[in-house]
Design an enzyme around this catalytic site. Structure first.
Site, short mmCIF file in Angstrom:
data_model
loop_
_atom_site.label_atom_id
_atom_site.label_comp_id
_atom_site.label_asym_id
_atom_site.label_seq_id
_atom_site.Cartn_x
_atom_site.Cartn_y
_atom_site.Cartn_z
N SER A 153 0.80 -1.22 0.00
CA SER A 153 0.00 0.00 0.00
C SER A 153 0.83 1.27 0.00
O SER A 153 0.34 2.33 -0.40
CB SER A 153 -0.93 0.01 1.22
OG SER A 153 -0.18 -0.09 2.42
N GLU A 333 -5.53 9.68 11.56
CA GLU A 333 -4.14 9.74 12.00
C GLU A 333 -3.49 8.42 11.66
O GLU A 333 -3.77 7.39 12.27
CB GLU A 333 -4.05 10.02 13.51
CG GLU A 333 -4.58 11.39 13.89
CD GLU A 333 -4.47 11.67 15.38
OE1 GLU A 333 -3.95 10.78 16.12
OE2 GLU A 333 -4.90 12.75 15.81
N HIS A 337 0.82 5.32 6.02
CA HIS A 337 0.44 5.64 4.64
C HIS A 337 0.57 7.14 4.35
O HIS A 337 0.34 7.97 5.22
CB HIS A 337 -0.98 5.16 4.36
CG HIS A 337 -1.12 3.68 4.55
ND1 HIS A 337 -1.71 3.14 5.67
CD2 HIS A 337 -0.71 2.64 3.78
CE1 HIS A 337 -1.68 1.81 5.57
NE2 HIS A 337 -1.06 1.49 4.45
#
Length: 367
Positions: A153, A333, A337
């Site tokens: 990701s 938060e 990422h």
């Protein structure tokens, strides 16, 4: 035979050899091109030289061309005789090709880039404070080098409805010249093992050709226990990564190992906490053992985060206040990422690191 296109955007008669695209030209499957939606597209004709005299103003609009899967060389002419302009162009699922390009009144920019197309649609999205598109040429480029990305990701193309969520691989194309295209196969939640088991590496093998490159960044999810994803650093992790190396070499392509980017966790003294541990050591050892180039994004991202500090580094990550972004009304938060501006900075670290490796001919393809 794969088609080529030449489009003249704006009003009035088209330049000879070009197809006219007016602000109300909606994508029509029977002709294979057009805007996806036209409610925020305007046009002006300033008079003067062909192609430069008129243009479309695509405010948050996408232009679609139906083409066979492959690599395409795209050249876009942008500018305005009377006004300053600012245009950002993304391809496909948010891959950044051109970031806030500005032109002064009376000046025009002709910019080229390569786009990796899957799904039979070359999609270009336009944003910016004052975007312009005067003309566009699209032609197949089967000989262009492809830089494949395999990862998780932190690398992947995040969907548009998740903006500003972005992976660094999504931002990498803006640092690559028009002689090469970035093919980002990275996917959220995947480890080095699950990426293979789900068939994603086979998809890369089916499109890879000699002299292409494969950047491999895993580790975040290899740490997560469970049969589908977990690998042990010095055994199954290294063994699995070697499958990527061997497969690229078998296809006369070039693998590059990438250490996983660091997460944003600080110690009380302001230094970054290491959350990858032996996975970093294992990648570095494997690169040495297999004589494969190593892009050490862990070290580079650590230096960046520590330089910005605990507060400043939040601007790189998905630390969003409630109401700051439409897609995250309650805020978030997230110390793993990136938001788009952070992904751009990590992509620049990656591009700079690749240039420092002095890999030929890869260096020739980097801006």
């Amino acid at each position: 035979m794969t088609p080529s296109y030449r489009f003249d955007f704006g009003q009035g008669s088209p330049q000879e050899g070009y197809t006219k695209i007016e602000p109300d030209t909606v994508h029509d499957p029977s002709v294979g091109y057009g805007f996806g939606e036209t409610s925020r597209i305007n046009a002006r004709d300033r008079g003067g030289e062909p192609l430069r005299r008129d243009f479309c103003i695509p405010l948050d609009a996408s232009f679609v061309v139906d083409v066979p899967d492959g690599t395409y060389h795209v050249t876009v002419l942008m500018g305005d005789e009377l006004a300053a302009t600012e245009t950002t162009i993304k391809a496909g699922e948010g891959r950044l090709m051109l970031h806030k390009l500005r032109t002064q009144p009376g000046y025009f920019a002709r910019v080229s880039f390569a786009v990796w197309v899957t799904g039979g649609r070359l999609l270009l999205s336009f944003t910016g404070r004052a975007p312009r598109v005067n003309a566009m040429e699209i032609r197949p480029s089967s000989s262009a080098c492809t830089i494949f990305l395999a990862g998780d990701s932190t690398v992947t193309d995040q969907p548009a409805d998740g903006y500003p969520y972005a992976g660094w691989g999504q931002m990498l194309p803006q640092f690559v010249k028009a002689d090469a295209a970035v093919a980002n196969y990275a996917l959220s939640g995947r480890s080095s093992k699950s990426f293979i088991r789900e068939g994603h590496l086979d998809a890369i093998w089916s499109r890879m050709k000699p002299w292409d490159y494969l950047l491999i960044q895993f580790g975040h999810n290899d740490q997560k226990y469970g049969e589908e994803r977990y690998t042990e650093p010095f055994t199954t992790y290294k063994e699995t990564l070697k499958i990527y190396l061997d497969g690229a070499r078998e296809r006369q392509a070039f693998p590059i190992l990438v250490t996983p980017v660091e997460r944003r966790f600080f110690e009380e003294d302001g230094t970054l906490r290491d959350t990858h541990g032996n996975y970093l050591t294992a990648v570095r050892e494997l690169a040495e053992e297999e004589k494969v180039p190593l892009l050490d994004l862990a070290a580079r991202s650590r230096e960046l985060y520590e330089r910005l500090g605990p507060e400043g580094s939040k601007s790189l990550f998905m630390w969003l206040a409630p109401g700051e972004f439409l897609n995250f009304p309650d805020g978030t938060e997230d110390n793993t990422h990136f938001q788009e501006q952070g992904a751009i900075q990590i992509a620049k670290l990656a591009a700079d690191g690749l240039k420092e490796l002095r890999i030929q001919p890869l260096n020739l393809y980097l801006k």
